[in-house]
Design a protein around this motif. Structure first.
Motif, short mmCIF file in Angstrom:
data_model
loop_
_atom_site.label_atom_id
_atom_site.label_comp_id
_atom_site.label_asym_id
_atom_site.label_seq_id
_atom_site.Cartn_x
_atom_site.Cartn_y
_atom_site.Cartn_z
N ILE A 174 0.84 -1.21 0.00
CA ILE A 174 0.00 0.00 0.00
C ILE A 174 0.88 1.25 0.00
O ILE A 174 0.62 2.20 -0.75
N ILE A 175 1.92 1.26 0.81
CA ILE A 175 2.81 2.42 0.88
C ILE A 175 3.51 2.62 -0.47
O ILE A 175 3.69 3.75 -0.93
N ASN B 276 -2.41 5.17 -5.47
CA ASN B 276 -3.51 4.30 -5.87
C ASN B 276 -4.44 4.02 -4.70
O ASN B 276 -5.66 3.97 -4.85
N PHE B 277 -3.85 3.84 -3.51
CA PHE B 277 -4.67 3.55 -2.34
C PHE B 277 -5.54 4.74 -1.98
O PHE B 277 -6.72 4.58 -1.62
N ILE B 278 -4.98 5.94 -2.08
CA ILE B 278 -5.77 7.14 -1.79
C ILE B 278 -6.92 7.27 -2.78
O ILE B 278 -8.03 7.67 -2.41
N GLN B 279 -6.67 6.90 -4.04
CA GLN B 279 -7.76 6.93 -5.03
C GLN B 279 -8.84 5.93 -4.65
O GLN B 279 -10.03 6.18 -4.86
N CYS B 280 -8.45 4.78 -4.08
CA CYS B 280 -9.44 3.81 -3.61
C CYS B 280 -10.27 4.40 -2.47
O CYS B 280 -11.49 4.18 -2.41
N LEU B 281 -9.61 5.12 -1.58
CA LEU B 281 -10.32 5.69 -0.43
C LEU B 281 -11.31 6.76 -0.86
O LEU B 281 -12.40 6.87 -0.31
N GLY B 282 -10.91 7.60 -1.83
CA GLY B 282 -11.76 8.70 -2.28
C GLY B 282 -11.10 10.05 -2.05
O GLY B 282 -9.97 10.14 -1.57
N SER B 283 -11.82 11.10 -2.37
CA SER B 283 -11.25 12.45 -2.28
C SER B 283 -11.16 12.92 -0.83
O SER B 283 -11.92 12.49 0.04
N GLY B 284 -10.21 13.83 -0.58
CA GLY B 284 -10.11 14.47 0.73
C GLY B 284 -9.16 13.80 1.71
O GLY B 284 -8.96 14.31 2.81
#
Length: 390
Positions: A242-243, A248-256
């Motif tokens: 993930i690191i 890519n992981f942040i895109q999975c989580l969503g905006s903000g």
């Protein structure tokens, strides 16, 4: 420079930037207006049998002959305009199709002004309709609209993606990822105790809409990890992956979501503890701890996560920030067990699951890279001309 001149430059610069922003919005609204109107005209004539077979391609060819350099009006794109009109016409008040001048057979110049039109939803037609604004509709490009229309069928789904796309300023690639992840059905479905632990109604609704119940970590290449047992994905290995692909992981989580760090150190009376992943969520104005577990959910995991939240709120939460939120990310979870285990905790907690590419069926794993590329290539080809024009 004279202070008056500095102030003048600042004032004029602000006016220019605001004007450019408005011009951009109006340009997009006018383009949607044009495409919608042409789509209505084409629909009226092609569906009723007024035009013969191949008429749209012939019209497209003649248009480009008479308007050299014209882009965005291939036969395929004109059919997309027709689809755009037919999908939204039932919900647009006072909508008009382009008229044909009886004397010259030229297209009339009066076009539908989309930004001045209202969406009209019948009662019980869409739960999202009450909060949907016309500025969302005109705030995304024609390319984005067509991506949504191609991948969704129900009105509520379409309104959801239009709104989220407009508010999040998604690129078409981010939109495709959200559509592929089926965000509409997963967002807000997280098993949680937010109702009991977040007293502010607005904050509660934001939290519900921020997290999904399942995350597809398609960026993790199981073959490259060289694991003897791919099902036994070690938590530290998962964290490192993930690191390595944090974007890519942040895109999975969503905006903000803003990444703070991994193995975040927490010290309590000389003892050290380490939270797997720490984020700050701008919309929620809260720290978010994500703990990774390689296997099935166990109720004991929540006690550790609840402890992390208490420590963060005591030691690191700043004035004006909301209480920290904890998300437990497991390979699998029994919803009934989670609901029973989570309800008596005092901190905001949620439990979600994750999938990795190794969980796909064998045949699909072979075809997946090809299948992923085909829609992208087709879509890029289809909308290449519109994007050049936009």
């Amino acid at each position: 420079m004279n202070k008056q001149y500095v102030e003048a430059v600042k004032t004029i610069k602000t006016a220019i930037l605001k004007s450019q922003s408005r011009a951009s919005r109006y340009t997009n609204a006018e383009m949607l207006s044009l495409y919608y109107s042409i789509g209505g005209y084409v629909s009226e004539n092609s569906r009723a049998g007024t035009w013969g077979t191949g008429a749209i391609d012939e019209i497209s060819s003649r248009l480009r002959e008479e308007l050299p350099g014209l882009r965005g009006f291939s036969g395929r794109n004109i059919k997309s305009m027709r689809q755009f009109f037919e999908a939204w016409q039932p919900f647009l008040q006072n909508s008009k199709s382009l008229a044909i001048n009886d004397n010259s057979a030229a297209v009339a110049t009066e076009l539908l002004k989309v930004e001045r039109t209202e969406l009209d939803f019948h009662e019980n037609q869409s739960p999202l309709a009450a909060d949907f604004k016309m500025e969302y509709f005109t705030g995304i490009s024609f390319t984005h609209h067509m991506e949504i229309l191609h991948m969704t069928k129900k009105l509520d789904e379409r309104l959801f993606y239009v709104r989220e796309c407009a508010l999040g300023h998604w690129s078409k690639y981010v939109l495709r990822t959200r559509l592929k992840d089926d965000l509409y059905h997963h967002k807000g479905a997280l098993t949680n105790n937010f109702l009991l632990t977040i007293p502010n109604d607005k904050q509660y609704m934001k939290a519900i809409q921020t997290f999904k119940d399942e995350y597809f970590l398609d960026f993790i290449n199981m073959e490259e990890l060289d694991l003897t047992d791919q099902q036994d994905l070690d938590e530290r290995v998962l964290e490192n992956e993930i690191i390595s692909h944090i974007r890519n992981f942040i895109q999975c989580l969503g905006s903000g979501f803003c990444f703070v760090g991994n193995q975040h150190r927490i010290e309590v009376d000389g003892e050290e503890f380490f939270a797997d992943l720490l984020f700050f969520q701008r919309d929620l104005r809260a720290l978010v701890v994500i703990e990774l577990k390689k296997g099935k959910f166990k109720p004991a995991y929540l006690g550790q996560l609840n402890f992390y939240l208490s420590a963060l709120d005591d030691q690191e939460r700043k004035n004006g920030e909301n209480p920290s939120i904890g998300i437990l990310l497991c390979r699998e979870a029994n919803k009934s067990v989670v609901e029973l285990a989570i309800r008596d905790y005092s901190k905001p907690l949620g439990v979600a699951t994750y999938r990795t590419p190794d969980e796909l069926p064998g045949n699909y794993k072979i075809l997946a890279p090809i299948m992923e590329e085909i829609p992208k290539l087709l879509s890029d080809s289809q909308f290449m001309e519109e994007e050049k024009e936009e």
